[in-house]
Design a protein around this motif. Structure first.
Motif, PDB file in Angstrom:
ATOM      1  N   MET A   1     -52.125 -58.656  36.772  1.00  0.00           N
ATOM      2  CA  MET A   1     -52.873 -59.293  35.711  1.00  0.00           C
ATOM      3  C   MET A   1     -52.582 -60.798  35.745  1.00  0.00           C
ATOM      4  SD  MET A   1     -52.926 -58.362  31.684  1.00  0.00           S
ATOM      5  CE  MET A   1     -53.878 -56.913  32.025  1.00  0.00           C
ATOM      6  N   ASN A   2     -53.621 -61.586  35.623  1.00  0.00           N
ATOM      7  CA  ASN A   2     -53.488 -63.040  35.722  1.00  0.00           C
ATOM      8  C   ASN A   2     -53.474 -63.659  34.322  1.00  0.00           C
ATOM      9  OD1 ASN A   2     -53.348 -65.599  36.690  1.00  0.00           O
ATOM     10  ND2 ASN A   2     -55.456 -65.703  37.400  1.00  0.00           N
ATOM     11  N   VAL A   3     -52.286 -63.776  33.759  1.00  0.00           N
ATOM     12  CA  VAL A   3     -52.106 -64.367  32.432  1.00  0.00           C
ATOM     13  C   VAL A   3     -51.283 -65.635  32.596  1.00  0.00           C
ATOM     14  CG1 VAL A   3     -51.214 -63.990  30.121  1.00  0.00           C
ATOM     15  CG2 VAL A   3     -52.157 -62.076  31.392  1.00  0.00           C
ATOM     16  N   GLN A   4     -51.739 -66.719  32.007  1.00  0.00           N
ATOM     17  CA  GLN A   4     -51.066 -68.006  32.109  1.00  0.00           C
ATOM     18  C   GLN A   4     -50.498 -68.420  30.750  1.00  0.00           C
ATOM     19  OE1 GLN A   4     -50.901 -69.612  35.073  1.00  0.00           O
ATOM     20  NE2 GLN A   4     -52.061 -67.940  36.006  1.00  0.00           N
ATOM     21  N   VAL A   5     -49.534 -69.308  30.773  1.00  0.00           N
ATOM     22  CA  VAL A   5     -48.989 -69.873  29.540  1.00  0.00           C
ATOM     23  C   VAL A   5     -50.108 -70.642  28.834  1.00  0.00           C
ATOM     24  CG1 VAL A   5     -47.340 -71.526  28.598  1.00  0.00           C
ATOM     25  CG2 VAL A   5     -46.659 -70.004  30.455  1.00  0.00           C
ATOM     26  N   GLY A   6     -50.247 -70.431  27.549  1.00  0.00           N
ATOM     27  CA  GLY A   6     -51.290 -71.093  26.771  1.00  0.00           C
ATOM     28  C   GLY A   6     -52.511 -70.220  26.526  1.00  0.00           C
ATOM     29  N   ASP A   7     -52.658 -69.123  27.277  1.00  0.00           N
ATOM     30  CA  ASP A   7     -53.782 -68.215  27.067  1.00  0.00           C
ATOM     31  C   ASP A   7     -53.626 -67.496  25.734  1.00  0.00           C
ATOM     32  OD1 ASP A   7     -54.863 -68.854  29.506  1.00  0.00           O
ATOM     33  OD2 ASP A   7     -54.326 -66.975  30.480  1.00  0.00           O
ATOM     34  N   GLU A  23     -50.750 -65.897  21.273  1.00  0.00           N
ATOM     35  CA  GLU A  23     -50.730 -66.945  22.288  1.00  0.00           C
ATOM     36  C   GLU A  23     -49.530 -66.700  23.197  1.00  0.00           C
ATOM     37  OE1 GLU A  23     -50.449 -71.807  22.671  1.00  0.00           O
ATOM     38  OE2 GLU A  23     -50.287 -70.858  20.712  1.00  0.00           O
ATOM     39  N   ILE A  24     -49.746 -66.839  24.514  1.00  0.00           N
ATOM     40  CA  ILE A  24     -48.681 -66.646  25.487  1.00  0.00           C
ATOM     41  C   ILE A  24     -47.849 -67.923  25.553  1.00  0.00           C
ATOM     42  CG2 ILE A  24     -48.133 -66.120  27.891  1.00  0.00           C
ATOM     43  CD1 ILE A  24     -49.587 -63.828  26.587  1.00  0.00           C
ATOM     44  N   LEU A  25     -46.532 -67.809  25.330  1.00  0.00           N
ATOM     45  CA  LEU A  25     -45.631 -68.960  25.385  1.00  0.00           C
ATOM     46  C   LEU A  25     -44.788 -68.966  26.653  1.00  0.00           C
ATOM     47  CD1 LEU A  25     -44.310 -68.943  21.717  1.00  0.00           C
ATOM     48  CD2 LEU A  25     -46.174 -70.290  22.669  1.00  0.00           C
ATOM     49  N   ARG A  26     -44.495 -67.796  27.214  1.00  0.00           N
ATOM     50  CA  ARG A  26     -43.632 -67.693  28.388  1.00  0.00           C
ATOM     51  C   ARG A  26     -44.066 -66.481  29.201  1.00  0.00           C
ATOM     52  NH1 ARG A  26     -38.501 -64.873  29.045  1.00  0.00           N
ATOM     53  NH2 ARG A  26     -37.453 -65.750  30.841  1.00  0.00           N
ATOM     54  N   VAL A  27     -44.079 -66.648  30.522  1.00  0.00           N
ATOM     55  CA  VAL A  27     -44.442 -65.571  31.439  1.00  0.00           C
ATOM     56  C   VAL A  27     -43.326 -65.403  32.449  1.00  0.00           C
ATOM     57  CG1 VAL A  27     -46.126 -64.795  33.145  1.00  0.00           C
ATOM     58  CG2 VAL A  27     -46.889 -66.090  31.174  1.00  0.00           C
ATOM     59  N   LEU A  33     -44.608 -64.169  23.077  1.00  0.00           N
ATOM     60  CA  LEU A  33     -45.897 -64.299  22.402  1.00  0.00           C
ATOM     61  C   LEU A  33     -45.703 -64.881  21.014  1.00  0.00           C
ATOM     62  CD1 LEU A  33     -47.098 -60.656  23.075  1.00  0.00           C
ATOM     63  CD2 LEU A  33     -47.702 -62.643  24.410  1.00  0.00           C
ATOM     64  N   ARG A  34     -46.717 -65.619  20.539  1.00  0.00           N
ATOM     65  CA  ARG A  34     -46.719 -66.109  19.158  1.00  0.00           C
ATOM     66  C   ARG A  34     -47.942 -65.539  18.459  1.00  0.00           C
ATOM     67  NH1 ARG A  34     -47.309 -71.822  19.190  1.00  0.00           N
ATOM     68  NH2 ARG A  34     -45.075 -72.007  19.472  1.00  0.00           N
ATOM     69  N   CYS A  35     -47.720 -64.900  17.328  1.00  0.00           N
ATOM     70  CA  CYS A  35     -48.814 -64.377  16.520  1.00  0.00           C
ATOM     71  C   CYS A  35     -49.584 -65.568  15.952  1.00  0.00           C
ATOM     72  CB  CYS A  35     -48.265 -63.509  15.392  1.00  0.00           C
ATOM     73  SG  CYS A  35     -49.541 -62.912  14.276  1.00  0.00           S
ATOM     74  N   LEU A  36     -50.910 -65.536  16.080  1.00  0.00           N
ATOM     75  CA  LEU A  36     -51.709 -66.668  15.614  1.00  0.00           C
ATOM     76  C   LEU A  36     -51.976 -66.621  14.112  1.00  0.00           C
ATOM     77  CD1 LEU A  36     -54.190 -67.037  18.581  1.00  0.00           C
ATOM     78  CD2 LEU A  36     -52.200 -68.431  18.044  1.00  0.00           C
ATOM     79  N   ASN A  37     -51.615 -65.532  13.457  1.00  0.00           N
ATOM     80  CA  ASN A  37     -51.803 -65.439  12.010  1.00  0.00           C
ATOM     81  C   ASN A  37     -50.567 -65.932  11.257  1.00  0.00           C
ATOM     82  OD1 ASN A  37     -53.107 -64.774   9.594  1.00  0.00           O
ATOM     83  ND2 ASN A  37     -52.203 -62.754   9.564  1.00  0.00           N
ATOM     84  N   CYS A  38     -49.403 -65.358  11.576  1.00  0.00           N
ATOM     85  CA  CYS A  38     -48.192 -65.681  10.808  1.00  0.00           C
ATOM     86  C   CYS A  38     -47.234 -66.611  11.555  1.00  0.00           C
ATOM     87  CB  CYS A  38     -47.457 -64.403  10.415  1.00  0.00           C
ATOM     88  SG  CYS A  38     -46.791 -63.457  11.788  1.00  0.00           S
ATOM     89  N   GLY A  39     -47.421 -66.804  12.875  1.00  0.00           N
ATOM     90  CA  GLY A  39     -46.577 -67.722  13.633  1.00  0.00           C
ATOM     91  C   GLY A  39     -45.291 -67.115  14.162  1.00  0.00           C
ATOM     92  N   ILE A  56     -58.362 -61.088  27.565  1.00  0.00           N
ATOM     93  CA  ILE A  56     -57.824 -62.439  27.626  1.00  0.00           C
ATOM     94  C   ILE A  56     -58.902 -63.390  27.122  1.00  0.00           C
ATOM     95  CG2 ILE A  56     -56.908 -64.238  29.129  1.00  0.00           C
ATOM     96  CD1 ILE A  56     -55.981 -61.946  31.009  1.00  0.00           C
ATOM     97  N   ILE A  57     -58.603 -64.114  26.067  1.00  0.00           N
ATOM     98  CA  ILE A  57     -59.580 -65.015  25.454  1.00  0.00           C
ATOM     99  C   ILE A  57     -59.576 -66.357  26.179  1.00  0.00           C
ATOM    100  CG2 ILE A  57     -60.245 -66.158  23.303  1.00  0.00           C
ATOM    101  CD1 ILE A  57     -58.819 -63.796  21.872  1.00  0.00           C
ATOM    102  N   GLY A  58     -58.465 -66.767  26.747  1.00  0.00           N
ATOM    103  CA  GLY A  58     -58.344 -68.058  27.422  1.00  0.00           C
ATOM    104  C   GLY A  58     -57.708 -69.070  26.501  1.00  0.00           C
TER     105      GLY A  58
END
Length: 59
Positions: A1-7, A23-27, A33-39, A56-58
């Motif tokens: 799977m091709n997941v990058q930091v920041g995706d 949001e992906i912070l480290r691979v 990962l950081r939850c985009l709702n509560c942080g 993957i939203i990008g």
């Protein structure tokens, strides 16, 4: 799977706060990962995260 930091990714199961987007912070052997709702930041094994990614939203 091709997941990058920041995706941004949508998971199959929601975070306890109700959000499914992270949001992906480290691979590596582990994903951070950081939850985009509560942080909240979560670390989990690569195998578990790759299995639970719906799309993957990008950036």
């Amino acid at each position: 799977m091709n997941v990058q930091v920041g995706d941004r990714v949508e998971m199959k199961k929601p975070h306890p706060c109700g959000s499914k987007t992270f949001e992906i912070l480290r691979v590596g052997m582990d994903f951070k990962l950081r939850c985009l709702n509560c942080g909240r930041e979560v670390m989990a094994p690569r195998k578990k995260i790759e299995k639970n990614i719906r799309k993957i939203i990008g950036e």
